[in-house]
Design a protein around this motif. Structure first.
Motif, mmCIF file in Angstrom:
data_model
loop_
_atom_site.group_PDB
_atom_site.id
_atom_site.type_symbol
_atom_site.label_atom_id
_atom_site.label_comp_id
_atom_site.label_asym_id
_atom_site.label_seq_id
_atom_site.Cartn_x
_atom_site.Cartn_y
_atom_site.Cartn_z
ATOM 1 N N ARG A 1 0.828 -1.198 0.000
ATOM 2 C CA ARG A 1 0.000 0.000 0.000
ATOM 3 C C ARG A 1 0.871 1.261 0.000
ATOM 4 O O ARG A 1 1.999 1.252 0.466
ATOM 5 N N ALA A 2 0.294 2.323 -0.509
ATOM 6 C CA ALA A 2 0.951 3.631 -0.444
ATOM 7 C C ALA A 2 0.420 4.378 0.774
ATOM 8 O O ALA A 2 -0.709 4.178 1.199
ATOM 9 N N PHE A 3 1.255 5.233 1.360
ATOM 10 C CA PHE A 3 0.857 6.057 2.497
ATOM 11 C C PHE A 3 0.689 7.507 2.038
ATOM 12 O O PHE A 3 1.542 8.045 1.339
ATOM 13 N N ARG A 4 -0.421 8.094 2.438
ATOM 14 C CA ARG A 4 -0.646 9.518 2.180
ATOM 15 C C ARG A 4 -0.582 10.252 3.519
ATOM 16 O O ARG A 4 -1.427 10.037 4.384
ATOM 17 N N PHE A 5 0.416 11.130 3.688
ATOM 18 C CA PHE A 5 0.583 11.861 4.933
ATOM 19 C C PHE A 5 -0.022 13.251 4.801
ATOM 20 O O PHE A 5 0.349 14.024 3.920
ATOM 21 N N VAL A 6 -0.940 13.549 5.700
ATOM 22 C CA VAL A 6 -1.662 14.820 5.695
ATOM 23 C C VAL A 6 -1.232 15.630 6.913
ATOM 24 O O VAL A 6 -1.254 15.129 8.033
ATOM 25 N N GLY A 7 -0.834 16.861 6.699
ATOM 26 C CA GLY A 7 -0.407 17.694 7.815
ATOM 27 C C GLY A 7 -0.044 19.100 7.385
ATOM 28 O O GLY A 7 -0.381 20.066 8.067
ATOM 29 N N HIS A 8 0.650 19.221 6.254
ATOM 30 C CA HIS A 8 0.969 20.543 5.736
ATOM 31 C C HIS A 8 -0.309 21.262 5.321
ATOM 32 O O HIS A 8 -1.255 20.632 4.829
ATOM 33 N N THR A 9 -0.312 22.568 5.472
ATOM 34 C CA THR A 9 -1.500 23.352 5.139
ATOM 35 C C THR A 9 -1.344 24.134 3.838
ATOM 36 O O THR A 9 -2.210 24.922 3.485
ATOM 37 N N ASP A 10 -0.241 23.898 3.143
ATOM 38 C CA ASP A 10 -0.027 24.538 1.851
ATOM 39 C C ASP A 10 0.864 23.631 1.006
ATOM 40 O O ASP A 10 1.243 22.535 1.432
ATOM 41 N N ILE A 11 1.198 24.091 -0.178
ATOM 42 C CA ILE A 11 1.989 23.330 -1.139
ATOM 43 C C ILE A 11 3.262 22.757 -0.521
ATOM 44 O O ILE A 11 3.987 23.450 0.181
ATOM 45 N N ILE A 12 3.548 21.484 -0.800
ATOM 46 C CA ILE A 12 4.809 20.868 -0.402
ATOM 47 C C ILE A 12 5.830 21.136 -1.500
ATOM 48 O O ILE A 12 5.585 20.874 -2.673
ATOM 49 N N THR A 13 6.984 21.653 -1.108
ATOM 50 C CA THR A 13 7.978 22.102 -2.077
ATOM 51 C C THR A 13 9.217 21.224 -2.144
ATOM 52 O O THR A 13 9.952 21.265 -3.133
ATOM 53 N N GLY A 14 9.492 20.461 -1.077
ATOM 54 C CA GLY A 14 10.693 19.638 -1.060
ATOM 55 C C GLY A 14 10.507 18.420 -0.193
ATOM 56 O O GLY A 14 9.709 18.426 0.756
ATOM 57 N N VAL A 15 11.269 17.350 -0.497
ATOM 58 C CA VAL A 15 11.202 16.124 0.297
ATOM 59 C C VAL A 15 12.552 15.431 0.232
ATOM 60 O O VAL A 15 13.230 15.465 -0.801
ATOM 61 N N HIS A 16 12.959 14.815 1.357
ATOM 62 C CA HIS A 16 14.252 14.126 1.378
ATOM 63 C C HIS A 16 14.267 13.071 2.488
ATOM 64 O O HIS A 16 13.845 13.343 3.607
ATOM 65 N N PHE A 17 14.733 11.859 2.146
ATOM 66 C CA PHE A 17 14.911 10.792 3.126
ATOM 67 C C PHE A 17 16.211 11.007 3.894
ATOM 68 O O PHE A 17 17.219 11.459 3.337
ATOM 69 N N SER A 18 16.198 10.639 5.166
ATOM 70 C CA SER A 18 17.431 10.630 5.947
ATOM 71 C C SER A 18 18.328 9.502 5.446
ATOM 72 O O SER A 18 17.854 8.550 4.812
#
Length: 417
Positions: free
Chosen positions: A53-70
């Motif tokens: 399954r895919a996970f959808r994380f909801v929390g930001h209140t505006d556009i997501i601009t960047g993402v990075h794994f540790s």
């Protein structure tokens, strides 16, 4: 005519789940997950194992601009136009911590190679560095005179490169916290910057359609590419350092051979600007996302050959395209995937952290109603001429230009309740 060879890139999977422009992407270090952020304010974690399954994380209140794994893969950082950075646990638990110190949109986020720090760039004209373990803001790097679009650590963590709408690329020393060099050769905004794997060079892209590579040991421009017909939004170095992939508002991705200094592939697949491209940590895969809300995952293939063999095979090709262009790659098959498992939506509330320590807050997971599943079946090639395309213009502050969002009626998405 052009011929396809075994070493040519191929489209492996095609994900549909975002409801708006896909703005960023990153692979987990073990290649088992792909994270993507979107203008729909959601962070998607695509689990790449079969039937997962895919996970959808909801929390930001505006556009997501960047993402990075540790580096360990145990955390995912996301930046947003809501002026915050979030640290997520990429599992159904969805634990999240909020970092807040910027006073305007946060454009980018990245972990240091040891996983101990984060670096962010913002429309407040600053670059900020954060401590991950103690979850707090550490210091700012100030000098840009306009929005900062991107900031990246060097592989050894001793330097930070940043770029922005002031048309400069800046190099910072993290020990002295001073700017040690400025590169200004741009006719428009500098949109993206990053170090190569050895840390000897930085590359930057621009709204003036260019890609430039500097040797930071000599501070000299060593390569300059103008292979796109519109602004270059993003790029990614192959881990070997031999190749670079770029994404542009001309709807294409380009793969450059940096040793030969030439363009070798033009990749098609997106309808509208390409806003995110990234190689996996081992270089075997790369992913792309764009204004058409799609996430495409490609198999690299060309990095599996000895470099000399690759050059030899390329020299035997027959192509009508002018030099140094080699060939265009289009998706060649429907790439069907079983849509048996729905998306798990993880949502909830967290307490913002402002310059202080904070504990993690667990978010409750639940199955979403009519959630778009992580895989879908593409019944027709997206380039089939009979496909009806509806064009909708959407203005996005994220990239300060009007993007074209396309929706094709040849794509069927399965829903679950």
């Amino acid at each position: 005519m052009s011929f396809y060879f075994q070493e040519d890139p191929t489209l492996e999977r095609h994900f549909k789940g975002h409801k708006d422009v896909v703005s960023c992407a990153d692979f987990s270090p073990n290649n088992k997950q792909l994270a993507t952020g979107s203008c729909d304010k959601n962070l998607m974690i695509w689990n790449l194992t079969p039937k997962a399954r895919a996970f959808r994380f909801v929390g930001h209140t505006d556009i997501i601009t960047g993402v990075h794994f540790s580096p360990s893969g145990s955390l995912v950082a996301s930046s947003s136009r809501d002026q915050t950075v979030r640290l997520w646990t990429p599992s159904i638990k969805g634990e999240s911590t909020v970092f807040k110190a910027h006073t305007a949109s946060v454009r980018s986020v990245q972990f240091s190679s040891d996983g101990q720090r984060l670096v962010t760039g913002s429309d407040d004209k600053s670059v900020k560095v954060w401590g991950v373990e103690r979850k707090k803001f550490l210091y700012s790097l100030n000098g840009h005179t306009n929005w900062v679009r991107c900031a990246r650590f060097s592989p050894d963590g001793r330097l930070v490169a940043s770029c922005g709408d002031d048309r400069t690329v800046r190099l910072w020393d993290t020990s002295s916290r001073q700017c040690i060099n400025i590169f200004t050769d741009y006719g428009g905004s500098a949109t993206f910057v990053d170090f190569n794997s050895s840390g000897t060079c930085i590359a930057s892209s621009g709204a003036d359609n260019t890609l430039k590579i500097w040797d930071i040991r000599t501070n000299k421009l060593i390569q300059h590419y103008r292979v796109h017909s519109a602004g270059v939004n993003c790029f990614s170095f192959h881990p070997s350092g031999n190749y670079l992939i770029s994404g542009s508002s001309d709807s294409t991705m380009k793969i450059l051979d940096l040793l030969e200094g030439r363009l070798i592939y033009t990749l098609h697949g997106h309808k509208g600007p390409v806003l995110a491209v990234v190689f996996s940590r081992d270089g075997g895969l790369f992913a792309s996302g764009g204004a058409d809300s799609q996430v495409l995952m490609w198999k690299t293939n060309f990095d599996s050959l000895n470099y000399r063999d690759l050059l030899s095979r390329h020299s035997k090709r027959v192509t009508p395209d002018p030099l140094p262009h080699l060939m265009d790659i289009y998706p060649r098959s429907p790439h069907r995937h079983n849509a048996q498992n729905g998306t798990i939506e993880v949502s909830g509330h967290t307490i913002p952290m402002c310059f202080t320590n904070s504990t993690d807050f667990t978010l409750g997971g639940r199955y979403s109603v009519n959630a778009v599943v992580s895989h879908f079946t593409l019944y027709h090639n997206v380039y089939q001429k009979s496909c009806l395309v509806q064009c909708v213009c959407i203005a996005k502050i994220l990239d300060v230009f009007t993007e074209i969002k396309y929706r094709c009626n040849c794509i069927q998405v399965f829903f679950f309740s």
